[in-house]
Structure formats: C-alpha cells, structure tokens
Design an enzyme around this catalytic site. Structure first.
Site, mmCIF file in Angstrom:
data_model
loop_
_atom_site.group_PDB
_atom_site.id
_atom_site.type_symbol
_atom_site.label_atom_id
_atom_site.label_comp_id
_atom_site.label_asym_id
_atom_site.label_seq_id
_atom_site.Cartn_x
_atom_site.Cartn_y
_atom_site.Cartn_z
ATOM 1 N N VAL A 5 0.834 -1.189 0.000
ATOM 2 C CA VAL A 5 0.000 0.000 0.000
ATOM 3 C C VAL A 5 0.877 1.251 0.000
ATOM 4 O O VAL A 5 0.519 2.285 -0.551
ATOM 5 C CB VAL A 5 -1.019 -0.019 1.171
ATOM 6 C CG1 VAL A 5 -0.312 0.050 2.521
ATOM 7 C CG2 VAL A 5 -2.026 1.112 1.064
ATOM 8 N N GLY A 6 2.086 1.128 0.584
ATOM 9 C CA GLY A 6 3.019 2.253 0.586
ATOM 10 C C GLY A 6 3.815 2.286 -0.718
ATOM 11 O O GLY A 6 3.918 1.282 -1.422
ATOM 12 N N GLY A 56 -8.296 7.325 8.118
ATOM 13 C CA GLY A 56 -8.728 6.718 6.859
ATOM 14 C C GLY A 56 -9.409 5.380 7.102
ATOM 15 O O GLY A 56 -9.910 5.111 8.195
ATOM 16 N N PRO A 91 -11.267 17.926 8.169
ATOM 17 C CA PRO A 91 -12.222 16.871 8.488
ATOM 18 C C PRO A 91 -13.420 16.833 7.529
ATOM 19 O O PRO A 91 -13.663 17.780 6.793
ATOM 20 C CB PRO A 91 -12.668 17.252 9.893
ATOM 21 C CG PRO A 91 -12.519 18.730 9.954
ATOM 22 C CD PRO A 91 -11.307 19.039 9.112
ATOM 23 N N ARG A 112 3.297 3.995 10.140
ATOM 24 C CA ARG A 112 4.679 4.037 9.685
ATOM 25 C C ARG A 112 5.599 4.408 10.833
ATOM 26 O O ARG A 112 5.267 5.301 11.640
ATOM 27 C CB ARG A 112 4.849 5.055 8.550
ATOM 28 C CG ARG A 112 4.414 4.552 7.189
ATOM 29 C CD ARG A 112 5.324 3.434 6.656
ATOM 30 N NE ARG A 112 4.878 2.846 5.403
ATOM 31 C CZ ARG A 112 4.126 1.749 5.289
ATOM 32 N NH1 ARG A 112 3.711 1.115 6.366
ATOM 33 N NH2 ARG A 112 3.795 1.277 4.104
ATOM 34 N N ASP A 168 3.929 -2.043 15.402
ATOM 35 C CA ASP A 168 4.216 -2.995 14.324
ATOM 36 C C ASP A 168 5.290 -2.432 13.398
ATOM 37 O O ASP A 168 5.787 -3.133 12.529
ATOM 38 C CB ASP A 168 2.915 -3.255 13.541
ATOM 39 C CG ASP A 168 3.074 -4.337 12.486
ATOM 40 O OD1 ASP A 168 3.744 -5.349 12.773
ATOM 41 O OD2 ASP A 168 2.538 -4.171 11.367
ATOM 42 N N HIS A 194 6.637 -5.720 11.703
ATOM 43 C CA HIS A 194 5.853 -5.251 10.551
ATOM 44 C C HIS A 194 5.061 -6.388 9.881
ATOM 45 O O HIS A 194 5.281 -6.700 8.702
ATOM 46 C CB HIS A 194 6.767 -4.555 9.524
ATOM 47 C CG HIS A 194 6.002 -3.576 8.667
ATOM 48 N ND1 HIS A 194 6.577 -2.450 8.118
ATOM 49 C CD2 HIS A 194 4.707 -3.550 8.276
ATOM 50 C CE1 HIS A 194 5.670 -1.787 7.416
ATOM 51 N NE2 HIS A 194 4.529 -2.436 7.503
ATOM 52 N N GLY A 245 1.615 -6.326 9.958
ATOM 53 C CA GLY A 245 0.232 -5.835 9.883
ATOM 54 C C GLY A 245 -0.602 -6.497 8.801
ATOM 55 O O GLY A 245 -1.752 -6.857 9.016
ATOM 56 N N SER A 246 -0.028 -6.666 7.620
ATOM 57 C CA SER A 246 -0.803 -7.258 6.517
ATOM 58 C C SER A 246 -0.524 -8.750 6.347
ATOM 59 O O SER A 246 -1.005 -9.366 5.398
ATOM 60 C CB SER A 246 -0.489 -6.520 5.215
ATOM 61 O OG SER A 246 0.847 -6.775 4.802
#
Lengths: 377, 377
Positions: B106-107, B193, B223, B290, B314, B339, B341-342
């Site tokens: 995604v990054g 998000g 916002p 991040r 993470d 890391h 997370g995914s």
C-alpha cells in the site's frame, strides 16, 4: 540514630500492640480477617468502621498459614484470595462465630464447600465483575494465536529482524476477520456463559458469521433455546447462525475455539488428543477458562505436529508450577500468559470491593451481592 | 545415482533453457518481470497466459539488483515488492516499452513517482485489501499494550511463573473495555482513513464511548463532516461523540491512541517528546502506520519514565535494522512486532492477486483495479 526503616518498624510494632490492646478492651467489635492488603481504595471500607476489628495480613506474599490459624480464632468473617485453603482445619480454628467466607475470585476450588455447609457458614465470591476483563484477554489471545505474536515478537527481541528475509507469505497466519476471499468464520465455545457471550459480542465486527457451542457438563439447563434466539437476533444480519453442537462438531467446525468452562473433574482433559486431531489445520485454540480442561501434552503435540495453527492460553494445568522446560513453553506457536485474565485495575478493584461487600453483608445476615449457595453445591 | 535434489535441479535448468529459448523464438510476447514468487495460487494468473513471457526472480530472498537491471530490459510490466527501488536507473534499464510498475504494497516510499510520471509509466498498488488485517493487528496491539503482554509472557518464557508472588493488583494494566467503575473510553486516531474506521468498528463492543482524530497532514479534504455524522449515527448509542481535534487535544484525551498515518517528511516525528508528555499516565499508544511518525527515543523515554502506560508497535523507524539493543526493544512495556500488519494468508493472497491484476490491466491500457495517479502525487 534510627533509620527511616527502623522508625516505621517501631511505629508498626506500636500500632500492633495498640490494636491488640484495643480489641481486647472493646470485645463487642466483630473481627474480620483479611488475608491480603486490598489497597487504599478498598481497605477503608473495613478499617473506617467503628464496629469492626480488622486483622490484615499485610505482607506482599501468600498469607502465612500459621498466622491465619492463630488470627482467625473468633472471627465472624474472613476475606481470602485463591491461595487460602478453606478446609475443616481452618474452620475449626475460626470457631463457631464464623458467619462468612468471602473469596476475591470467581473460582472456589480452594474452598471445601461441604465443610461450610456443615457449619452454616456462608460463601461470597466475585463472578460477573471480571467478565469484561476476561473477554478482552480472550479476544487478544485469539488474535495473538492466529497472527503468531509469540513467534514474531521473538524475532524482534532476539535481534533477528535485520536478518529476516521478507517473502510474500512469510510470517503469515490465518486472519481472524473475514475477507472477500474468506467470507465466513465460525467461532466455537466450550462453556457458553457470560464470558463467552461477552467474547462473542466483541467478535461480531470482525465479521464472525457462525457461532457454535457445547455447554460445560456441569451446566444445569443447557442448551437454552430462547436465550440463543435472542442472541442471534441481536447480532443479525452479521451472525448467520448460533447453535449448540456436540463436541465432535465443535472440534471439526471451529475456526477459533474458546475454552471458557470451569475446572473440576467433570471438565478435566475434555480437550485431549482425540479432540485436537479433529480440529482444522488453520484453527486456533484459546483457553481463558481453567488449565485442567486441556491436556497440555496433547496440545503441545498438536502444535508441534501442526494439527492446529496456534494456541493462546491464560491458564495451564499445574500452574503456577510451569517451568521453562514445560512442553507448551517450548512451542513457539503457543502464546502463554500467567493467568492475568482478570488482571486489570478496574476489574481487580471491583473484585476486591465486592469481596468486602459480601463479607460485610454476610456477617449481619443481609443479602450478599454475590453469594454461592453452599448447600446446593 | 542422482538424488531427488539433483533431479529437480537438472529439471529446473532444462526448464530455464527452454523458457529462454521459447521467449527468444516468440518475440511477440509481452515480457513481465516478477520480483518475487507470488505462490501457487497467484503465479498461474501470469504463467498460464500464452501472450505473456514471465521472468521471475525465484529465490527466496530480495531480488538481486544486477539480475533485475539485466532482465527488465524490454519489459512492459514489472511486479515488485517494497524491497525494489524504482528509480531512474531501473526505468532507463527497462527502456521505452515499460507501461506499468505494480507494487504489492500500500506504501510507495520505494518508488520515485516523479520519474514514472516523466516516462508515462503507470503505477499500481494494493490499498484497501489489507484494511482488515491491519485493523486486527491494531486491536491486538491495543490489548497487548494495556494488559502487559510482552512483560507477562516473559514471566512464563523465563520460567519465573512458579516464583511469581500473586497480589490483588500485581501484573494489572488499564482495561480496554469500559466497566461499571470506569464507564467511558476515548480512542484517538492520528490519521483517520479506512484502517482507522475499521479499527473503530471493532472497538465499539468493547464499550468505547468517544472517538477523536487528527487527520494526517497530507490528507486532502479533512475533516469531513458528513462522513463523521454517518459514522456516529452508525455506532450510536454506544458511541457518544466523534470529532476532529488538534494534536494537543489528541494527546491529552486519548485513552488509546492509534497511529495509522502514512510516512514521509510531513508526518515524521509527529509523535515526539512534547506530544508524549501530554498523554495520560494510563494511556497506550499503538503504531501500525509508519515507524517514522514516532520518535523512537522519545517513546522509549516515555515508557521508561512512565509518562504513558504502554505501547504496541508494528513499525519502527529504521526497520528492519532494529537490533537487540534498540531503546524500544529494551522496554518491557513496548510490544513490538516485525511489521506483520498485513501478514495474513488471506490478505497477502489478495494483495498479490491485485498486484498481478493491476499489471495485466495496465499493460493493455485498461482501467487498473487500484492505480495511483503519478501525475497528481
């Protein structure tokens, strides 16, 4: 010159003598023995009462048995934790004044309930108030078991992260949440009481679609059709089904299995090799109930031979005597906590408060907020 | 006699020669370079196509740069992971045929987006499909940070459980769930998000009452009043409020703070000593965004000096070069994952599939399922 430590020791000794003297003089006071310091928020509920003499074991360790046997004499109430064995010996030492045993725990394996019944001593305990804390730990352990928390934290701790070779599926585990390519998830419960319900509630937004359960063998009236229909209605449309099943189905269909049943002979080793062999390869097992329900050797074998994906356990048979070489400690896919299910400030405060309230109500013959019927147990 | 290993090596070499030969003969094929084996479920999407020549780095380690610079020549598409630096050098080596860079992430910090824009090369990435996996990890880390997972698991791992002295408040931490004596809970988000929304959804049954957020400084239109009203309506009556706040308020009011903002210069060290000093003593910080957003030294100091209760992270600035003596690794109240997370099977499969689909659509000029506008970035 006296050091600060000596001064406080001297003050302490003086206080002890004074307390002993005043209790001797004012014999009308009811004596309550408290086996652990319950902290500055709870102890005043007892110590500020003029009509009560409080005798507290103030050391930060298990209450000495000899001290207890001596000090319990003549007490009307006793507030204990799970380390105090309440048996005929202790009750005889207390004598005929004793009206209440109040334990700061939901379990009462440390209490010979029939001995209380014989002597008409009432029993207070602390159910319900720990439901949320244990449900939180259950969800945490389910996530940790699936996503390899113990193993992956070990990589960081051991300084191996810099050498870790990334690959598209490295360190992956089964996802608790449903997803587009894996749109259904079945959670199973062995024991389907309040903590299980609270755990299920937390799992709904993770996309759980089906819930199955087997009641613990002690449970009086189970399954309960009306309750199940109400639960299902509450979580629709996310939850598609909720139903009682036999243990064979529980093993075969659960993606995540929560053991939230009490201990004792009737649940001992319900989770054994036979059960574990029937589970799905990507399933995880969570035990936040009692260690004795799971055969530790069988679980270690299941993890080693990859019959199941992982485990998250807060309780182990034989705890706290779990050493480094315990078969489960050696399994990287076994995430083990030292029985901290109820260990949140909020919950322990509520448990300590309830234990004191039970004791205070019981000694004057009032309704206790949480009493266990010793004659029915 | 040949061993099994030698046989497969011989077969492999023969196959390599054949592939090389056939690609030489059928020059009309479009070449796609794949920098990591995407597994048996995803690779066939490419390898079974007659019109495509697939050149894959098959080793289980980072794709060799020299190999890549040589093999990318003439390619129309390239499927990469975050370890491949996409810069002018690589794009020049590819030459004018290159239409698509597709990253399984995604990054896109590893991609010089302006160089793609200059050359009219399109960029595919994999947002959204990892939302649930990262939200799961965020909830897990929030629970672990509050309930001292790293510290308490260490007690078991080191064989200290048998010597542990139980006390009414030993090993306690702040509870994520609300309770009778602590009936409100404010969760804060830095970056609000999709992943933050998915995390909030999971926390509602834990009894969260208030949600505050600060958008990341890159966010275009924030916002967003209508979105916030819709979210609040969805989670009422449990959720009492949802509102954007400045970072000062975010620090002061959050019981649990989730960092789910992207990296880059505009978010670097937003969480610094000044921010951490304003946080509540019993609050926990979760970073699944991040590493660069958090000043590691400041966080280590905050944990050591107990400005906050705990952290679950993470991602760490400078990862994966995080050694044993890193200040955060030395803090028992810091729960660190490498890391992941995914890193669930379901999500990585979806990411790999999307990366391939992006590439295949892009090389024929079709709409890519997830394209980043390189001219706008």
């Amino acid at each position: 010159m006296l050091s600060d430590g000596s001064i406080s020791q001297a003050v302490y000794q003086a206080q002890t003598r004074l307390t002993s003297l005043s209790s001797h003089l004012r014999t009308s006071k009811s004596k309550i023995v408290v086996c652990r310091d319950l902290g500055p928020d709870v102890m005043p509920l007892l110590t500020k009462r003029d009509d009560i003499e409080v005798v507290t074991w103030t050391e930060d360790c298990v209450c000495d048995r000899e001290w207890l046997l001596k000090n319990i004499s003549g007490a009307v109430g006793i507030v204990i934790v799970f380390s105090e064995l309440v048996n005929a010996e202790l009750l005889d030492a207390a004598g005929p004044n004793l009206k209440v045993v109040s334990t700061m725990s939901v379990g009462y394996e440390h209490i010979h309930v029939s001995e209380l019944a014989k002597r008409n001593v009432r029993l207070g305990y602390t159910p319900d108030v720990l439901t949320d804390a244990v449900a939180d730990i259950s969800v945490m352990l389910a996530l940790m078991a699936g996503r390899n928390a113990n193993e992956t934290m070990g990589i960081v701790r051991e300084g191996l992260w810099p050498k870790f070779i990334w690959a598209p599926f490295a360190l992956c585990g089964p996802q608790l949440s449903t997803s587009g390519i894996s749109p259904s998830r079945t959670v199973g419960f062995l024991g389907f009481g309040r903590i299980s319900h609270a755990t299920l509630a937390r799992l709904i937004p993770f996309g759980v679609t089906d819930c199955i359960y087997s009641s613990n063998p002690n449970s009086a009236a189970s399954p309960k059709k009306e309750r199940d229909e109400a639960l299902l209605k509450q979580y629709r449309p996310q939850l598609k089904s909720l139903r009682p099943v036999d243990r064979d189905t529980l093993a075969r269909e659960s993606d995540v299995l929560f053991i939230l049943a009490p201990g004792g002979p009737s649940t001992r080793h319900l989770i054994d090799e036979d059960f574990l062999r029937k589970m799905k390869k990507h399933s995880v097992l969570v035990n936040a109930g009692r260690g004795t329900v799971v055969d530790s050797d069988a679980l270690a074998k299941a993890l080693r031979e990859k019959w199941i994906w992982g485990a998250g356990i807060d309780v182990v048979e034989g705890e706290p005597n779990i050493w480094k070489d315990h078969p489960l400690v050696k399994e990287p896919r076994c995430n083990i906590l030292p029985h901290i299910g109820s260990a949140s400030f909020e919950t322990r405060l509520a448990m300590a408060t309830l234990a004191v309230e039970n004791c205070l109500a019981g000694i004057v013959g009032q309704n206790m907020p949480a009493e266990l019927d010793v004659k029915a147990s």
